[in-house]
Design a protein around this motif. Sequence first.
Motif, PDB file in Angstrom:
ATOM      1  N   ASP A 111       0.813  -1.217   0.000  1.00  0.00           N
ATOM      2  CA  ASP A 111       0.000   0.000   0.000  1.00  0.00           C
ATOM      3  C   ASP A 111       0.846   1.267   0.000  1.00  0.00           C
ATOM      4  N   TYR A 112       2.126   1.114  -0.352  1.00  0.00           N
ATOM      5  CA  TYR A 112       3.025   2.273  -0.354  1.00  0.00           C
ATOM      6  C   TYR A 112       2.650   3.189  -1.519  1.00  0.00           C
ATOM      7  N   GLY A 113       2.610   4.502  -1.245  1.00  0.00           N
ATOM      8  CA  GLY A 113       2.178   5.447  -2.272  1.00  0.00           C
ATOM      9  C   GLY A 113       3.162   5.560  -3.420  1.00  0.00           C
ATOM     10  N   VAL A 114       2.671   5.425  -4.655  1.00  0.00           N
ATOM     11  CA  VAL A 114       3.527   5.491  -5.840  1.00  0.00           C
ATOM     12  C   VAL A 114       2.855   6.306  -6.934  1.00  0.00           C
ATOM     13  N   ALA A 115       3.684   6.788  -7.842  1.00  0.00           N
ATOM     14  CA  ALA A 115       3.230   7.380  -9.099  1.00  0.00           C
ATOM     15  C   ALA A 115       3.993   6.696 -10.223  1.00  0.00           C
ATOM     16  N   VAL A 116       3.318   6.444 -11.326  1.00  0.00           N
ATOM     17  CA  VAL A 116       3.917   5.720 -12.443  1.00  0.00           C
ATOM     18  C   VAL A 116       3.934   6.622 -13.670  1.00  0.00           C
ATOM     19  N   GLU A 117       5.087   6.699 -14.307  1.00  0.00           N
ATOM     20  CA  GLU A 117       5.242   7.427 -15.564  1.00  0.00           C
ATOM     21  C   GLU A 117       5.706   6.441 -16.626  1.00  0.00           C
ATOM     22  N   THR A 118       5.168   6.550 -17.828  1.00  0.00           N
ATOM     23  CA  THR A 118       5.483   5.602 -18.898  1.00  0.00           C
ATOM     24  C   THR A 118       6.020   6.346 -20.119  1.00  0.00           C
ATOM     25  N   ASP A 119       7.104   5.818 -20.673  1.00  0.00           N
ATOM     26  CA  ASP A 119       7.669   6.320 -21.933  1.00  0.00           C
ATOM     27  C   ASP A 119       7.659   5.206 -22.965  1.00  0.00           C
ATOM     28  N   LEU A 120       7.338   5.538 -24.206  1.00  0.00           N
ATOM     29  CA  LEU A 120       7.533   4.614 -25.321  1.00  0.00           C
ATOM     30  C   LEU A 120       8.824   5.012 -26.018  1.00  0.00           C
ATOM     31  N   LEU A 121       9.872   4.244 -25.777  1.00  0.00           N
ATOM     32  CA  LEU A 121      11.194   4.604 -26.269  1.00  0.00           C
ATOM     33  C   LEU A 121      11.447   3.990 -27.645  1.00  0.00           C
ATOM     34  N   GLU A 122      12.018   4.775 -28.525  1.00  0.00           N
ATOM     35  CA  GLU A 122      12.481   4.295 -29.822  1.00  0.00           C
ATOM     36  C   GLU A 122      13.928   3.829 -29.689  1.00  0.00           C
ATOM     37  N   THR A 123      14.366   3.047 -30.651  1.00  0.00           N
ATOM     38  CA  THR A 123      15.753   2.595 -30.639  1.00  0.00           C
ATOM     39  C   THR A 123      16.690   3.770 -30.907  1.00  0.00           C
ATOM     40  N   SER A 124      17.797   3.819 -30.194  1.00  0.00           N
ATOM     41  CA  SER A 124      18.830   4.820 -30.489  1.00  0.00           C
ATOM     42  C   SER A 124      19.736   4.322 -31.608  1.00  0.00           C
ATOM     43  N   THR A 125      19.832   2.992 -31.741  1.00  0.00           N
ATOM     44  CA  THR A 125      20.593   2.360 -32.820  1.00  0.00           C
ATOM     45  C   THR A 125      19.818   1.142 -33.276  1.00  0.00           C
ATOM     46  N   PHE A 126      19.779   0.919 -34.579  1.00  0.00           N
ATOM     47  CA  PHE A 126      19.089  -0.266 -35.087  1.00  0.00           C
ATOM     48  C   PHE A 126      19.775  -0.782 -36.345  1.00  0.00           C
ATOM     49  N   GLN A 127      20.009  -2.074 -36.369  1.00  0.00           N
ATOM     50  CA  GLN A 127      20.495  -2.755 -37.561  1.00  0.00           C
ATOM     51  C   GLN A 127      19.811  -4.112 -37.634  1.00  0.00           C
ATOM     52  N   GLU A 128      19.071  -4.342 -38.690  1.00  0.00           N
ATOM     53  CA  GLU A 128      18.381  -5.623 -38.850  1.00  0.00           C
ATOM     54  C   GLU A 128      19.386  -6.728 -39.145  1.00  0.00           C
ATOM     55  N   GLY A 129      19.037  -7.929 -38.712  1.00  0.00           N
ATOM     56  CA  GLY A 129      19.862  -9.070 -39.051  1.00  0.00           C
ATOM     57  C   GLY A 129      19.698  -9.459 -40.511  1.00  0.00           C
ATOM     58  N   THR A 130      20.416 -10.476 -40.909  1.00  0.00           N
ATOM     59  CA  THR A 130      20.291 -11.022 -42.262  1.00  0.00           C
ATOM     60  C   THR A 130      20.079 -12.529 -42.138  1.00  0.00           C
ATOM     61  N   ALA A 131      20.039 -13.197 -43.271  1.00  0.00           N
ATOM     62  CA  ALA A 131      19.858 -14.649 -43.260  1.00  0.00           C
ATOM     63  C   ALA A 131      21.045 -15.365 -42.630  1.00  0.00           C
ATOM     64  N   THR A 132      22.205 -14.691 -42.574  1.00  0.00           N
ATOM     65  CA  THR A 132      23.412 -15.330 -42.049  1.00  0.00           C
ATOM     66  C   THR A 132      24.041 -14.594 -40.875  1.00  0.00           C
ATOM     67  N   GLN A 133      23.578 -13.356 -40.575  1.00  0.00           N
ATOM     68  CA  GLN A 133      24.191 -12.553 -39.522  1.00  0.00           C
ATOM     69  C   GLN A 133      23.130 -12.037 -38.556  1.00  0.00           C
ATOM     70  N   THR A 134      23.517 -11.865 -37.296  1.00  0.00           N
ATOM     71  CA  THR A 134      22.613 -11.290 -36.307  1.00  0.00           C
ATOM     72  C   THR A 134      22.546  -9.776 -36.470  1.00  0.00           C
TER      73      THR A 134
END
Length: 479
Positions: free
Chosen positions: A15-38
Amino acid sequence: MSIPNLIRLDDIPSDYGVAVETDLLETSTFQEGTATQTGYASFNLPQKGFLHSKSKLFLSLVPVAGKPRSYYPQNIGVASVISRAVLRVRKSGQVLNDISDFGNFHSIKSTMVSNEVNKELNQYVDGRTVNHGFRHIRWTGAAVEDTGSEAYGYGLNNGREYANDPQGVTGEATNLNQLEFANMDGGAPSESPSYSLSLDSLFPFLKSQQIPLYLIEQGLSIEIFWSKTALDRVCFGTGSTTGGNFVIDRNELKFCADYITYTQDDAMNRFRDANPVIEMTFPDYRLAKTTVTEAELASGIVRSLGMNNRLVSRAITILSREDAASGVDSDNSIVNKYNMISPAASTKNIATGAVTGNVKYNLKYKSRFEFSQSLENKAEIFTELTKSEGLPFVTRQEYSNEGGGYSSFIKFENHVQTTLLAGKFFIMGTQLTNGRVESDGIELHLSGDFPAGTYQVRTYLEYGRSARIEDGECEVVNL
């Protein structure tokens, strides 16, 4: 009023008092894998509140055109898209948690989830659907038979009725398809399901602790390494040919971060003032992996697992097969390559006395074996697993390929269940009782009669780590 330990979830009153904040974060870096590489992606976490352990990573794949039915491996769900998960201190580069071969690790942890939770919750949240149900209607080879109150066996049960075999081989009421919302149809890519993985699934120590982001000025980042786009991510169902690259839908890829602020009695500031130095101890998992053949396993292998001078509490070993092309140990299956192969079923020739299905398992460290005699009975190995990890919710046939239960006629998405699930959940788990590992490290001693093939022998070693938070900096050391 005293301030509870806000790091430990068990210490915080409900019952401890809390407040919740939510962020939808985008990737700061993204590289898709391939058929042979992660591939790779990272999310940078802001310095605010406590990071909630149930924060979510949202994922979806774009199905390949011309593939009307595909689905995630039923035992791990959307975790098949992840190859490795890392929680890192952003400015210093130090690592808090690092889980390699994440799909295989998740396959172990997923066996500890009850069937009911998979059916009623997980199949909608993260795509895990392994649940068993008794079968009272069967195909005799010529007609459908209702066995009444006496079940003739069991099969997968996701809440959908079994229907006719699309190939007409095993007759009526023998084929179970996934629920339609879970289907990835290349003709309707916009309807591909989106799933989520909780933060404490990626980093298990967060099931009991939470991170005070507001006290870490260096910042934290979550790094995700993607599995290969072909073979590793999905399985194919009724009417679909195998192959193709399933890429991540960037529009659906988000990290939903929940930040907890404790509002009662100025708790955040009082906790910071009362704890100028915070020590967090937690487990991490180090992977030791080797490749062997069934002939080497029959002769017996001894493999060094490392972990010299580390405080290691548990070791979990599995043997997995994976096909280099479409096959029953890749995308033409029910669990893809995230299997855990058992030794052959135990048999004894009465005339000759010859025995098959043997297995011997032990660990050696500090110049002594964990067990005075190697474990040779699968029931003993199962018992040690329950002592170490808890009770796995799998059947005897799935664990050791013994005992029966699956009918040879029933299928899942046109895949015969007894062929692709029996003997695919064999785990060897051990609590280490001899204290800190010395300079000679740990050795795995393993032999057995395993089916023909090449195996990846994976041992995940749970060891202690400590993070020290002081003056906005976070320093991580091994225990």
